[in-house]
Design a protein around this motif. Structure first.
Motif, PDB file in Angstrom:
ATOM      1  N   ARG A   1       0.832  -1.210   0.000  1.00 51.98           N
ATOM      2  CA  ARG A   1       0.000   0.000   0.000  1.00 51.98           C
ATOM      3  C   ARG A   1       0.863   1.256   0.000  1.00 51.98           C
ATOM      4  NH1 ARG A   1      -2.872   1.144   4.196  1.00 51.98           N
ATOM      5  NH2 ARG A   1      -2.107  -0.394   5.686  1.00 51.98           N
ATOM      6  N   LEU A   2       1.940   1.250   0.814  1.00 52.36           N
ATOM      7  CA  LEU A   2       2.820   2.414   0.853  1.00 52.36           C
ATOM      8  C   LEU A   2       3.558   2.597  -0.471  1.00 52.36           C
ATOM      9  CD1 LEU A   2       4.381   2.184   4.428  1.00 52.36           C
ATOM     10  CD2 LEU A   2       2.490   3.598   3.646  1.00 52.36           C
ATOM     11  N   ALA A   3       3.914   1.493  -1.111  1.00 55.80           N
ATOM     12  CA  ALA A   3       4.604   1.589  -2.396  1.00 55.80           C
ATOM     13  C   ALA A   3       3.692   2.231  -3.441  1.00 55.80           C
ATOM     14  CB  ALA A   3       5.043   0.206  -2.850  1.00 55.80           C
TER      15      ALA A   3
ATOM     16  N   ILE B   1      10.962   5.254  -0.839  1.00 52.88           N
ATOM     17  CA  ILE B   1      11.675   6.110  -1.784  1.00 52.88           C
ATOM     18  C   ILE B   1      11.397   5.620  -3.196  1.00 52.88           C
ATOM     19  CG2 ILE B   1      13.916   7.074  -2.418  1.00 52.88           C
ATOM     20  CD1 ILE B   1      13.810   5.167   0.755  1.00 52.88           C
ATOM     21  N   LEU B   2      10.938   6.497  -4.058  1.00 57.21           N
ATOM     22  CA  LEU B   2      10.653   6.142  -5.449  1.00 57.21           C
ATOM     23  C   LEU B   2      11.902   6.310  -6.294  1.00 57.21           C
ATOM     24  CD1 LEU B   2       8.675   5.394  -7.703  1.00 57.21           C
ATOM     25  CD2 LEU B   2       8.132   7.831  -7.935  1.00 57.21           C
ATOM     26  N   LEU B   3      12.244   5.263  -7.029  1.00 65.18           N
ATOM     27  CA  LEU B   3      13.372   5.315  -7.950  1.00 65.18           C
ATOM     28  C   LEU B   3      12.828   5.530  -9.353  1.00 65.18           C
ATOM     29  CD1 LEU B   3      14.641   4.035  -5.433  1.00 65.18           C
ATOM     30  CD2 LEU B   3      15.963   2.561  -6.932  1.00 65.18           C
TER      31      LEU B   3
ATOM     32  N   VAL C   1      10.436   0.847  -5.811  1.00 58.65           N
ATOM     33  CA  VAL C   1      10.243   1.580  -4.566  1.00 58.65           C
ATOM     34  C   VAL C   1      11.049   0.868  -3.489  1.00 58.65           C
ATOM     35  CG1 VAL C   1       8.612   2.311  -2.789  1.00 58.65           C
ATOM     36  CG2 VAL C   1       7.950   2.406  -5.203  1.00 58.65           C
ATOM     37  N   LEU C   2      11.976   1.598  -2.878  1.00 64.04           N
ATOM     38  CA  LEU C   2      12.745   1.062  -1.757  1.00 64.04           C
ATOM     39  C   LEU C   2      12.080   1.499  -0.462  1.00 64.04           C
ATOM     40  CD1 LEU C   2      16.421   1.752  -2.899  1.00 64.04           C
ATOM     41  CD2 LEU C   2      15.090  -0.348  -3.167  1.00 64.04           C
ATOM     42  N   GLN C   3      11.972   0.582   0.481  1.00 65.86           N
ATOM     43  CA  GLN C   3      11.310   0.865   1.753  1.00 65.86           C
ATOM     44  C   GLN C   3      12.180   0.430   2.919  1.00 65.86           C
ATOM     45  OE1 GLN C   3       7.603  -1.222   1.654  1.00 65.86           O
ATOM     46  NE2 GLN C   3       6.514   0.422   0.596  1.00 65.86           N
TER      47      GLN C   3
END
Length: 272
Positions: free
Chosen positions: A156-158, A197-199, A208-210
């Motif tokens: 969901r966060l991604a 963090i969106l790449l 997306v790194l979390q």
């Protein structure tokens, strides 16, 4: 302070035995129970009376500056090591693994995840990102229940990160509690904080790194900047890995076509 009382005792013993000037650093407590860091320079009276004199110097600011400098140095070392590792990686799995390990180290969090997708966009009806996300890797020594809840929450966060097209930080978030994820949340507790963090890259897949913490955690602007720095280097490395993968596929295809052409030419020559 209580945690420095043993150190104070050993300092006094050393001071009285040596008869010379001795120095130590202690946390002292004021009458109002507030504490500060101090350097104690002491010298014995020299008359075997057990008396000694000392000069107390408040070094709270100095110690804070040293700790800040040490922290910044360690962060630069992690960034430098990460950039070198990413520069030498041409496999997507190695790039993702390096990024997650670096994020966990530099932010001091126990868990990190990478979500890969096939495109960016949003539909007009629900506003949900038109991208099929898959958890490429979930790194950390997490218990299985926490992993289940965190993966559900992470997706969901991604999607929120992709829709917002920026870094998203949340504190005190919880899983939605559907199915076995509800059981996982009850057993493992809520996620204390998360940072996504969106790449963004033209040729590399959406990523997306979390990072997640099981303790209440607010990721400040400095921590977000550090994570985005690793994210930017990771995006370049992913793009390079994607190009390398495509080049290798093209080379394999050309080798197959060349082998087929050679085979057909040999057959034609044999027939002739």
């Amino acid at each position: 302070a209580r945690h420095d009382q043993d150190a104070y005792h050993l300092f006094v013993v050393r001071l009285l035995r040596s008869g010379k000037q001795e120095t130590t650093e202690l946390t002292l407590r004021r009458a109002d129970s507030s504490e500060f860091r101090a350097r104690v320079d002491g010298v014995a009276a020299g008359d075997n009376s057990g008396r000694w004199r000392a000069v107390l110097t408040d070094i709270t600011v100095e110690r804070a500056a040293q700790e800040e400098l040490l922290r910044r140095t360690e962060e630069l070392e992690v960034l430098n090591r990460t950039n070198r590792a990413l520069a030498g990686s041409v496999e997507m799995a190695a790039v993702v693994g390096t990024a997650l390990d670096s994020l966990r180290e530099i932010l001091g969090v126990p868990w990190a995840a990478a979500w890969l997708g096939d495109g960016v966009g949003g539909d007009a009806a629900g506003g949900e990102a038109a991208v099929h996300l898959a958890c490429e890797r979930f790194g950390g020594s997490e218990p299985r229940p926490f992993r289940d809840a965190a993966i559900e929450l992470g997706e969901r966060l991604a999607r929120q990160t992709i829709e917002a097209s920026r870094t998203v930080a949340m504190t005190g978030v919880r899983a939605t509690g559907r199915g076995r994820a509800e059981t996982a949340r009850e057993r493992a507790g809520p996620v204390g904080g998360a940072l996504s963090i969106l790449l963004q890259s033209e040729s590399a897949p959406v990523c997306v790194l979390q990072v997640m913490d099981d303790q209440p955690r607010t990721f400040d602007a400095r921590e977000q900047a550090l994570a985005e720095s690793i994210g930017a280097a990771t995006a370049i490395a992913m793009q390079r890995a994607q190009l390398y993968h495509r080049a290798r596929l093209d080379a394999d295809l050309r080798a197959t076509l060349l082998s087929e052409v050679n085979h057909r030419v040999k057959n034609n020559l044999s027939a002739i």
